[in-house]
Design a protein around this motif. Structure first.
Motif, mmCIF file in Angstrom:
data_model
loop_
_atom_site.group_PDB
_atom_site.id
_atom_site.type_symbol
_atom_site.label_atom_id
_atom_site.label_comp_id
_atom_site.label_asym_id
_atom_site.label_seq_id
_atom_site.Cartn_x
_atom_site.Cartn_y
_atom_site.Cartn_z
ATOM 1 N N LEU A 147 -12.346 5.008 -36.728
ATOM 2 C CA LEU A 147 -12.170 6.453 -36.637
ATOM 3 C C LEU A 147 -11.730 7.008 -37.983
ATOM 4 N N VAL A 148 -12.353 8.094 -38.397
ATOM 5 C CA VAL A 148 -11.835 8.847 -39.541
ATOM 6 C C VAL A 148 -11.714 10.301 -39.097
ATOM 7 N N THR A 149 -10.517 10.870 -39.261
ATOM 8 C CA THR A 149 -10.329 12.265 -38.857
ATOM 9 C C THR A 149 -10.397 13.193 -40.070
ATOM 10 N N LEU A 150 -10.585 14.481 -39.803
ATOM 11 C CA LEU A 150 -10.520 15.551 -40.806
ATOM 12 C C LEU A 150 -11.470 15.334 -41.981
ATOM 13 N N GLU A 166 -14.855 11.709 -47.445
ATOM 14 C CA GLU A 166 -13.640 12.341 -47.955
ATOM 15 C C GLU A 166 -12.959 13.002 -46.783
ATOM 16 N N ARG A 167 -11.658 12.717 -46.630
ATOM 17 C CA ARG A 167 -10.927 13.377 -45.557
ATOM 18 C C ARG A 167 -9.755 14.174 -46.139
ATOM 19 N N VAL A 168 -9.478 15.299 -45.489
ATOM 20 C CA VAL A 168 -8.374 16.138 -45.920
ATOM 21 C C VAL A 168 -7.069 15.406 -45.601
ATOM 22 N N ALA A 169 -6.157 15.377 -46.551
ATOM 23 C CA ALA A 169 -4.855 14.764 -46.316
ATOM 24 C C ALA A 169 -3.797 15.674 -46.906
ATOM 25 N N GLU A 170 -2.563 15.478 -46.475
ATOM 26 C CA GLU A 170 -1.484 16.307 -46.984
ATOM 27 C C GLU A 170 -1.483 16.272 -48.513
#
Ligand code: FAD
Ligand code: AMP
Lengths: 267, 327
Positions: A147-150, A166-170
């Motif tokens: 699973l990869v979110t965002l 690419e996933r959005v992270a804080e």
């Protein structure tokens, strides 16, 4: 050929003025404003766009839309077809109203399985009705798939044996290499879905969805497993106590506002 | 333990994520004995747990926790949390609705066939000992109250910022270190290649006392330069609505709202933002909202303390000039 399943949910239009948002507190239901058609959940359209971009990048793929619900507005649900998705699979069942997230995930997993499985399952980051962000995560658990979110950017690596994500992270983003098959949730940072052109709309009109009920999927009674029960639904009252600052003209109002805010020690 | 509340906390760079103390506070609503579990590696320094205010802390020790914590895939963290649930058999699990917490909570619920309520802003215990939660739904347009039914595990994720941090109390809690080195993730997992930091410009939104935000009503990217100038004068952070971010006028890291940043400044000043519920979800704890919008009926005014009805292009320059003259 890569098979991409996109999970798309029909939800009430989110673009109505807040004053038009009404609930039936007795029936614990949202009352859709008259004459406003539902939409495909916004993030799910971002997910469709992600799939189409893979195709644009030269990845040969079949894109199939899966939706669980009832009282579908067909012209709405065909929107993904109009911009390039290949097929639409609807699990149309009154019982879907009483599915929780895990139940929905089980139904989606079974529908995808029955359709021959998928190499990539794309979903929205959350559905804008109940804002849960559960279903795709549970789907990955059920399918035992990574699973990869965002996700904000999705490509296939040169050899076609994994995804570059690419996933959005804080505070920034993360580059992730994700094996196939996988489940991913897509966020609006990926970019809005393209517009349909006339040819697309015509093609979508001719396509018929494949429909089934939950019973057709042979996974037993997944509805109403009742782990959580809604006991209240209400619109919180926000008491307006705004003080309008009115000067001689708009510029004067701006000037007076600055003075008022300083007086109140807010700036 | 068996029964009771298990808090699954997040560790960042060897310290506690701010939500951990918020969860400790929230846990008091649904039980008087909570345990806290944390996924840590052997370098973890217990002293950060000083005054944490829970009776006992379980450290789930594994060498790869830090990598997974920043890995964004949370697979190992999920396995460790599930292992803790298996061993401790809590009746409720409390976790923060962060990016990691969203994933871990939903995977725990799926794994244990548990009930799951996410993004809760309030918790209570019913007469029959079941947990009841309040959560915003439909983008914050409505609130829903849910009660857990049945005897199964209750998993609750809590919206960050909706509870104050628990006050510092007591000294070091009882700490139990569990060797989790034999826990591994089965099957193929995504691999983190790199983390790229992309901090927005200016003062971080979450820390600013004053925030100035622009929305679709600004009509393009250029007016954000005017807002930057104002931010400079006010020592304010720059925010935006999703509509402005999606239009590409400003980076998404400035987005305030349900799917953006949650802020709680003393003063929040908006230009050309209508106040959709999803936007308000990120700024409802701002103490004073000041709105400039040309539509008197805009929803933002029903949340605002001060308002100007007018065209930003006329109001903003005069406002900025007047601010510059304040001493
Ligand atoms: C699931 C979901 C999550 C979302 N998450 C977020 C989120 O995190 N953050 C967020 O912001 N939104 C979010 N949204 C989007 C939200 O619903 C709204 O669409 C968005 O906030 C609207 O942005 P806006 O107020 O800038 O634009 P609009 O609603 O279009 O408002 C523009 C305002 O500008 C005013 N205006 C126009 N011209 C002028 C002028 N010359 N001078 C002064 N005023 C003017 C208008 O009167 C209007 O009030 C989300 C939506 C969904 C469905
Ligand atoms: N009934 C459904 N039919 C199809 N997809 C769904 C359904 N419910 C949820 N999803 C997918 O799961 C995502 C997250 O939904 P949720 O967990 O309900 O917030 C949505 O954006 C959809 O992609």
């Amino acid at each position: 050929m890569l098979k991409i399943a996109v999970c798309a949910k029909q939800v009430p239009d989110t673009d109505i003025p807040p004053s038009q948002f009404k609930v039936d507190e007795g029936a614990l239901r949202v009352i859709p404003p008259a004459g406003v058609p539902p939409i495909v959940n916004g993030f799910d359209m971002n997910a469709v766009e992600a799939a189409l971009r893979l195709r644009d990048a030269g990845v040969e793929c079949e894109i199939v839309i899966f939706s669980v619900g009832t009282e579908f507005a067909l012209d709405v649900m065909k929107k993904p077809l109009a911009i390039g998705a290949d097929r639409l699979v609807l699990v149309d069942d009154e019982a879907s109203e009483s599915l929780d997230a895990l139940g929905t995930a089980r139904v989606l997993a079974a529908a995808i399985e029955r359709d021959g499985g998928a190499d990539l399952v794309l979903a929205g980051r959350q559905a804008s009705d109940w804002d849960q962000a559960h279903v795709p995560i549970m789907l990955s658990e059920i399918m035992s798939a990574p699973l990869v979110t965002l996700v904000r950017n999705l490509a296939m690596n040169g050899g076609g044996e994994s995804f570059e994500v690419e996933r959005v992270a804080e505070g920034g983003f993360q580059r992730i290499e994700c094996p196939i098959p996988a489940v991913m949730t897509v966020t609006n940072e990926l970019g809005e879905a393209r517009y349909a052109n006339l040819r697309g709309i015509m093609a979508a009109t001719r396509k018929q969805p494949e429909t089934m009920t939950i019973a057709d999927l042979g996974i037993g009674d997944v509805a109403n497993n009742g782990k959580l029960e809604m006991t209240r639904l209400f619109v919180p009252i926000s008491e307006s106590n705004v003080e309008f600052i009115e000067g001689e003209d708009e510029a004067d109002s701006g000037r007076l506002l600055a003075l008022r805010l300083r007086e109140a020690k807010l700036i | 333990m068996s029964g009771g509340v298990l808090i699954v906390g997040e560790v960042v760079d060897g310290g506690l994520h701010p939500t951990v103390r918020q969860l400790v506070n929230a846990s008091e609503r649904i039980g008087n004995e909570a345990s806290l579990c944390l996924a840590v590696d052997s370098t973890f320094d217990d002293s950060v747990l000083e005054g944490i205010g829970v009776g006992n802390v379980i450290l789930l020790e594994h060498t790869d926790t830090a990598a997974d914590g920043s890995g964004g895939v949370y697979s190992l963290l999920t396995e460790l949390a599930c292992e803790a649930v298996k061993r401790l058999e809590p009746s409720s699990v409390l976790i923060a609705k962060t990016d990691a917490g969203s994933v871990i909570s939903a995977r725990i619920a799926a794994r244990f066939d548990a009930g799951l309520a996410s993004d809760c802003i309030d918790l209570a215990l019913n007469a029959d000992g079941k947990v009841a939660v309040t959560r915003p739904v439909h983008g914050g347009s409505a609130l829903a109250v849910y009660e857990f039914a049945g005897d199964g595990l209750q998993v609750v994720s809590v919206r960050p910022g909706s509870f104050e941090p628990a006050p510092v109390s007591g000294g070091l809690p009882e700490i139990e270190r569990l060797d989790m080195s034999d826990v591994s993730v089965e099957g193929e997992v995504p691999v983190l290649v790199e983390t790229v930091s992309e901090e927005g410009e200016g003062i971080p939104l979450e820390q600013a006392d004053v925030v100035v935000s622009g929305g679709r009503g600004l009509g393009g990217p250029e007016p954000f330069d005017n807002l930057r100038e104002l931010c400079g004068l006010l020592n304010a952070a720059l925010g935006a609505s999703r509509a402005a971010c999606d239009a590409g006028w400003i980076d998404h890291s400035h987005q305030v709202g349900l799917t953006g940043k949650s802020i709680s400044p003393t003063t929040y000043i908006t230009f050309g933002i209508s106040g959709a519920s999803q936007h308000m979800a990120g700024c409802s704890s701002a103490r004073n909202i000041v709105a400039i919008d040309k539509d008197r009926e805009a929803n933002i005014f029903s949340h605002a303390r001060y308002g100007v009805v007018g065209d930003w292009a006329k109001v903003l320059p005069a406002f900025t000039a007047a601010v510059a003259e304040l001493d």
